[in-house]
Design a protein around this motif. Structure first.
Motif, PDB file in Angstrom:
ATOM      1  N   VAL A  90      -2.832  25.119  29.138  1.00  0.00           N
ATOM      2  CA  VAL A  90      -2.544  24.616  27.798  1.00  0.00           C
ATOM      3  C   VAL A  90      -1.504  25.529  27.151  1.00  0.00           C
ATOM      4  N   GLY A  91      -0.409  24.932  26.681  1.00  0.00           N
ATOM      5  CA  GLY A  91       0.650  25.704  26.051  1.00  0.00           C
ATOM      6  C   GLY A  91       1.739  26.167  26.987  1.00  0.00           C
ATOM      7  N   ALA A  92       1.556  25.980  28.293  1.00  0.00           N
ATOM      8  CA  ALA A  92       2.563  26.417  29.266  1.00  0.00           C
ATOM      9  C   ALA A  92       3.621  25.336  29.436  1.00  0.00           C
ATOM     10  N   THR A  93       4.836  25.744  29.778  1.00  0.00           N
ATOM     11  CA  THR A  93       5.935  24.792  29.987  1.00  0.00           C
ATOM     12  C   THR A  93       6.182  24.518  31.457  1.00  0.00           C
ATOM     13  N   ARG A  94       5.622  25.370  32.329  1.00  0.00           N
ATOM     14  CA  ARG A  94       5.827  25.185  33.765  1.00  0.00           C
ATOM     15  C   ARG A  94       4.489  25.181  34.490  1.00  0.00           C
ATOM     16  N   ALA A  95       4.445  24.392  35.551  1.00  0.00           N
ATOM     17  CA  ALA A  95       3.235  24.326  36.369  1.00  0.00           C
ATOM     18  C   ALA A  95       3.296  25.385  37.466  1.00  0.00           C
ATOM     19  N   ARG A  96       2.135  25.690  38.033  1.00  0.00           N
ATOM     20  CA  ARG A  96       2.068  26.640  39.141  1.00  0.00           C
ATOM     21  C   ARG A  96       1.167  26.085  40.234  1.00  0.00           C
ATOM     22  N   LYS A  97       1.443  26.494  41.458  1.00  0.00           N
ATOM     23  CA  LYS A  97       0.673  26.039  42.608  1.00  0.00           C
ATOM     24  C   LYS A  97      -0.657  26.781  42.687  1.00  0.00           C
ATOM     25  N   VAL A  98      -1.697  26.058  43.042  1.00  0.00           N
ATOM     26  CA  VAL A  98      -3.015  26.648  43.247  1.00  0.00           C
ATOM     27  C   VAL A  98      -3.609  26.065  44.518  1.00  0.00           C
ATOM     28  N   ASN A  99      -4.110  26.927  45.374  1.00  0.00           N
ATOM     29  CA  ASN A  99      -4.716  26.486  46.630  1.00  0.00           C
ATOM     30  C   ASN A  99      -6.232  26.634  46.520  1.00  0.00           C
ATOM     31  N   ALA A 100      -6.870  25.633  45.984  1.00  0.00           N
ATOM     32  CA  ALA A 100      -8.322  25.668  45.799  1.00  0.00           C
ATOM     33  C   ALA A 100      -8.943  24.406  46.378  1.00  0.00           C
ATOM     34  N   ARG A 101     -10.019  24.594  47.121  1.00  0.00           N
ATOM     35  CA  ARG A 101     -10.773  23.436  47.601  1.00  0.00           C
ATOM     36  C   ARG A 101     -11.684  22.944  46.481  1.00  0.00           C
ATOM     37  N   ILE A 102     -11.795  21.634  46.330  1.00  0.00           N
ATOM     38  CA  ILE A 102     -12.600  21.049  45.254  1.00  0.00           C
ATOM     39  C   ILE A 102     -13.919  20.516  45.813  1.00  0.00           C
ATOM     40  N   ILE A 103     -15.010  20.961  45.216  1.00  0.00           N
ATOM     41  CA  ILE A 103     -16.327  20.382  45.459  1.00  0.00           C
ATOM     42  C   ILE A 103     -16.854  19.955  44.094  1.00  0.00           C
ATOM     43  N   CYS A 104     -17.359  18.740  43.994  1.00  0.00           N
ATOM     44  CA  CYS A 104     -17.889  18.270  42.716  1.00  0.00           C
ATOM     45  C   CYS A 104     -19.286  17.700  42.928  1.00  0.00           C
ATOM     46  N   ALA A 105     -19.996  17.540  41.830  1.00  0.00           N
ATOM     47  CA  ALA A 105     -21.373  17.057  41.920  1.00  0.00           C
ATOM     48  C   ALA A 105     -21.736  16.298  40.656  1.00  0.00           C
ATOM     49  N   THR A 106     -22.702  15.407  40.791  1.00  0.00           N
ATOM     50  CA  THR A 106     -23.226  14.673  39.644  1.00  0.00           C
ATOM     51  C   THR A 106     -24.649  14.228  39.937  1.00  0.00           C
ATOM     52  N   ASN A 107     -25.467  14.123  38.865  1.00  0.00           N
ATOM     53  CA  ASN A 107     -26.804  13.546  39.041  1.00  0.00           C
ATOM     54  C   ASN A 107     -26.817  12.083  38.615  1.00  0.00           C
ATOM     55  N   ARG A 108     -25.647  11.550  38.255  1.00  0.00           N
ATOM     56  CA  ARG A 108     -25.531  10.134  37.926  1.00  0.00           C
ATOM     57  C   ARG A 108     -25.090   9.339  39.146  1.00  0.00           C
ATOM     58  N   ASN A 109     -25.094   8.007  38.980  1.00  0.00           N
ATOM     59  CA  ASN A 109     -24.519   7.129  39.998  1.00  0.00           C
ATOM     60  C   ASN A 109     -23.032   6.995  39.680  1.00  0.00           C
ATOM     61  N   PRO A 110     -22.135   7.619  40.442  1.00  0.00           N
ATOM     62  CA  PRO A 110     -20.720   7.611  40.066  1.00  0.00           C
ATOM     63  C   PRO A 110     -20.103   6.212  40.051  1.00  0.00           C
ATOM     64  N   LEU A 111     -20.530   5.342  40.959  1.00  0.00           N
ATOM     65  CA  LEU A 111     -19.991   3.983  40.958  1.00  0.00           C
ATOM     66  C   LEU A 111     -20.376   3.234  39.686  1.00  0.00           C
ATOM     67  N   GLU A 112     -21.579   3.487  39.203  1.00  0.00           N
ATOM     68  CA  GLU A 112     -22.005   2.869  37.947  1.00  0.00           C
ATOM     69  C   GLU A 112     -21.163   3.394  36.790  1.00  0.00           C
ATOM     70  N   GLU A 113     -20.831   4.679  36.821  1.00  0.00           N
ATOM     71  CA  GLU A 113     -19.969   5.252  35.788  1.00  0.00           C
ATOM     72  C   GLU A 113     -18.570   4.636  35.844  1.00  0.00           C
ATOM     73  N   VAL A 114     -18.084   4.354  37.058  1.00  0.00           N
ATOM     74  CA  VAL A 114     -16.785   3.696  37.209  1.00  0.00           C
ATOM     75  C   VAL A 114     -16.840   2.291  36.619  1.00  0.00           C
ATOM     76  N   ARG A 115     -17.906   1.555  36.920  1.00  0.00           N
ATOM     77  CA  ARG A 115     -18.040   0.179  36.417  1.00  0.00           C
ATOM     78  C   ARG A 115     -18.108   0.141  34.890  1.00  0.00           C
TER      79      ARG A 115
END
Length: 464
Positions: A263-288
Motif C-alpha cells: 500500500v502506497g508503493a509505486t512499483r511491484a516486487r517479485k515474491v517467491n512464496a508457495r500459497i496454502i489456504c484453508a476454510t471451514n466453509r463450503n467454498p463452492l457455496e461461497e462462489v455461488r
C-alpha cells in the motif's frame, strides 16, 4: 539398463528447442514430439517415466492425450505446461492426474525442479503395503481417513502447487499446512500464517502485502506484509473465504504474477512464496453466493485436502485424548496415566462439534483442575456431560436452533462466574454453527476478531 528418456510434447518449435536444451543440460535424455499423435506413439514406444506436456496441441486436446497415456501407464508422471489464460485447464489437469503444472513464463530452475521431483516420485517402490502412521507431523490418529490425508500431504509437499485445505473448525487445518511446509523443500524457509477472519477488512491488505510509511493514517513506519515475509517459504491464508472481494482481486493478481505492491508503493516486487489456504466453509457455496471470486477459487483449488471431522475418525479420539493427557500431565506436574474405560466409551459416542481442538481443551481442563492416575467421568467439564445427557435422552444437542431455547440448561450456569458463563455461551454457539466463528459472531453480535482474542486468552490462562 539405462533409464528411459523424458518425453517432451510441445508443438512450438522454438519452445521445444529451449525445453530440450534445458533438460539435456541437466543430464537427462529427451525424446521430442510436436503433435498428440506423435506423442502417443512415442509414449507407447519409449515408456517414459516423466512426460512434459503442453496442453495446447494442434491435433488433439492435451488432457485427452494425458488420460489415454495414464490408462496405459498409471505410474507415469505428467508435468503440464499452460499459459496464464488457461489456468483453469491446468487445475483440471491436476484433477485428471497430472503431477505438476507450470504456468508460462517460468524460469529454468522451476522447470528442472518440477522434472526432478516427478522423477523421484515415480521412482518410489510400488506394490508395497503402505505404512500405517499413527503420528505424522503434528497429527495424531491411525484411521484410514487420516492415512489418506498423510499420503496426500507427502505427495503434494514435493510440488509447488497451491493447496486448498477444507474442513470443520478444529480439525487441524493449520497443522496440515505446517505439515505440507515441513515436508517440502522449503522447510528451512519461513512459514507465515495469516488468519483472514481475525483481521479487520480495512487492515487486511496491509497485513498481506505491507505498506509504506505515510500511505494512510496510522502508517508511522514501513511494514513488510505476510507475502514478503514468506519469500522463499510458504504463506498460509486461513479462513480465506472471509477475505474482502476487493482484496481477492489483488490476491489473484499475486498468484498469477508472483508480484506484490505494498500500500502506497509505486512499483511491484517479485515474491517467491508457495500459497496454502484453508476454510471451514463450503467454498463452492461461497462462489455461488457471490462472496468468493470464481476465478480465484479455481486458481487456489489445485490440490484439495479435506480434513475429516473427528466423529468420522473412529478411535482416533482416544489416541488424541491419551496423547493430550500425557502431554499436559507432564507440563503441569500431574500423575495422569490415561483414561478410564468409561471415559473412553463416552468419548467414542460424543459428536465432538469442536473436533480435535475441543478434545484438547477438555483434556487441558481436566489436567489443570484434577490429578490422576486415570481420567474419570467426574473430572469432565459440565458441558461434556450435558452433551452426553442430551444424547442419551434422545435430544440432539447440535440441533435446537430455536431462538427461544437456551444454549445450556440453567442448572449448568448457576454457581458459575460471568466469565465462565460467557465462555460457555460463546463455545456452545460456535459448536451449534458447525464450528464457524464468523457465524457465531453474527449471532452473538460480536466481531470475529473479538472471539478469536477471547479464545486465545482462555488458552493462555489454561496453560498458566
Amino acid at each position: 539398463m539405462s533409464a528411459p528418456p523424458i518425453l517432451l510434447i510441445e508443438d512450438t518449435p522454438s519452445l521445444q528447442l529451449v525445453y530440450d536444451a534445458i533438460i539435456r543440460g541437466a543430464g537427462h535424455k529427451v525424446t521430442c514430439a510436436d503433435t498428440a499423435d506423435n506423442g502417443l506413439a512415442a509414449f507407447k514406444r519409449e515408456k517414459p517415466r516423466v512426460v512434459v506436456l503442453d496442453l495446447m496441441l494442434p491435433d488433439r486436446d492435451g488432457l485427452d492425450l494425458m488420460r489415454e497415456c495414464l490408462e496405459l501407464a498409471p505410474e507415469a508422471r505428467f508435468v503440464v505446461i499452460t499459459a496464464n489464460g488457461s489456468i483453469n485447464r491446468a487445475v483440471e489437469a491436476m484433477r485428471v492426474g497430472a503431477y505438476e503444472f507450470l504456468v508460462k513464463p517460468f524460469d529454468e530452475g522451476r522447470f528442472l525442479a518440477a522434472i526432478d521431483n516427478a522423477l523421484r516420485d515415480q521412482a518410489r517402490p510400488t506394490g508395497e503395503t503402505p505404512e500405517v502412521l499413527s503420528d505424522f507431523r503434528g497429527f495424531i490418529g491411525s484411521s484410514e481417513a487420516m492415512q489418506d490425508v498423510y499420503r496426500r500431504i507427502q505427495s503434494v509437499s514435493r510440488s509447488m502447487a497451491t493447496v486448498f485445505i477444507t474442513g470443520e473448525s478444529g480439525t487441524g487445518k493449520e497443522v496440515c499446512a505446517q505439515a505440507v511446509h515441513d515436508s517440502s523443500t522449503r522447510a528451512e524457509k519461513p512459514f507465515v500464517p495469516l488468519n483472514c477472519g481475525a483481521i479487520p477488512s480495512d487492515l487486511l491488505e496491509s497485513e498481506v502485502f505491507g505498506h509504506l510509511r505515510g500511505s494512510f493514517t496510522g502508517a508511522i513506519a514501513d511494514k513488510i506484509g505476510a507475502a514478503a515475509a514468506a519469500d522463499g517459504g510458504t504463506l498460509f491464508l486461513d479462513e480465506i473465504c472471509e477475505m474482502d472481494l476487493n482484496l481477492q482481486t489483488k490476491l489473484l493478481r499475486f498468484l498469477q504474477t508472483s508480484t506484490i505492491q505494498p500500500v502506497g508503493a509505486t512499483r511491484a516486487r517479485k515474491v517467491n512464496a508457495r500459497i496454502i489456504c484453508a476454510t471451514n466453509r463450503n467454498p463452492l457455496e461461497e462462489v455461488r453466493k457471490g462472496r468468493f471470486r470464481e476465478d480465484l477459487y479455481y486458481r487456489l483449488q489445485v490440490v484439495p485436502i479435506h480434513l475429516p471431522p473427528l466423529r468420522e475418525r473412529g478411535d482416533d479420539v482416544i489416541s488424541i485424548a491419551r496423547h493430550a493427557v500425557q502431554t499436559f500431565s507432564n507440563e503441569e506436574g500431574r500423575s495422569f496415566k490415561g483414561l478410564s474405560p468409561e471415559v473412553e466409551q463416552l468419548f467414542r459416542t460424543l459428536p465432538w462439534p469442536g473436533n480435535v481442538r475441543q478434545v484438547i481443551n477438555v483434556m487441558r481442563n481436566v489436567v489443570v483442575l484434577n490429578d490422576g492416575p486415570m481420567v474419570t467421568q467426574t473430572m469432565l467439564p459440565l458441558e461434556i456431560l450435558h452433551h452426553h445427557e442430551a444424547m442419551t435422552s434422545g435430544e440432539d444437542p447440535l440441533a435446537a436452533n430455536s431462538p427461544n431455547k437456551p444454549v445450556v440448561s440453567l442448572d449448568g450456569l448457576v454457581g458459575r462466574t460471568m466469565a465462565e458463563i460467557e465462555r460457555m455461551v460463546i463455545e456452545e454457539t460456535i459448536a451449534r454453527h458447525g464450528g464457524s466463528v464468523p457465524k457465531a459472531a453474527r449471532v452473538l453480535d460480536l466481531s470475529p476478531s473479538t472471539i478469536y482474542r477471547k479464545r486465545e486468552s482462555w488458552m493462555k490462562d489454561a496453560a498458566e
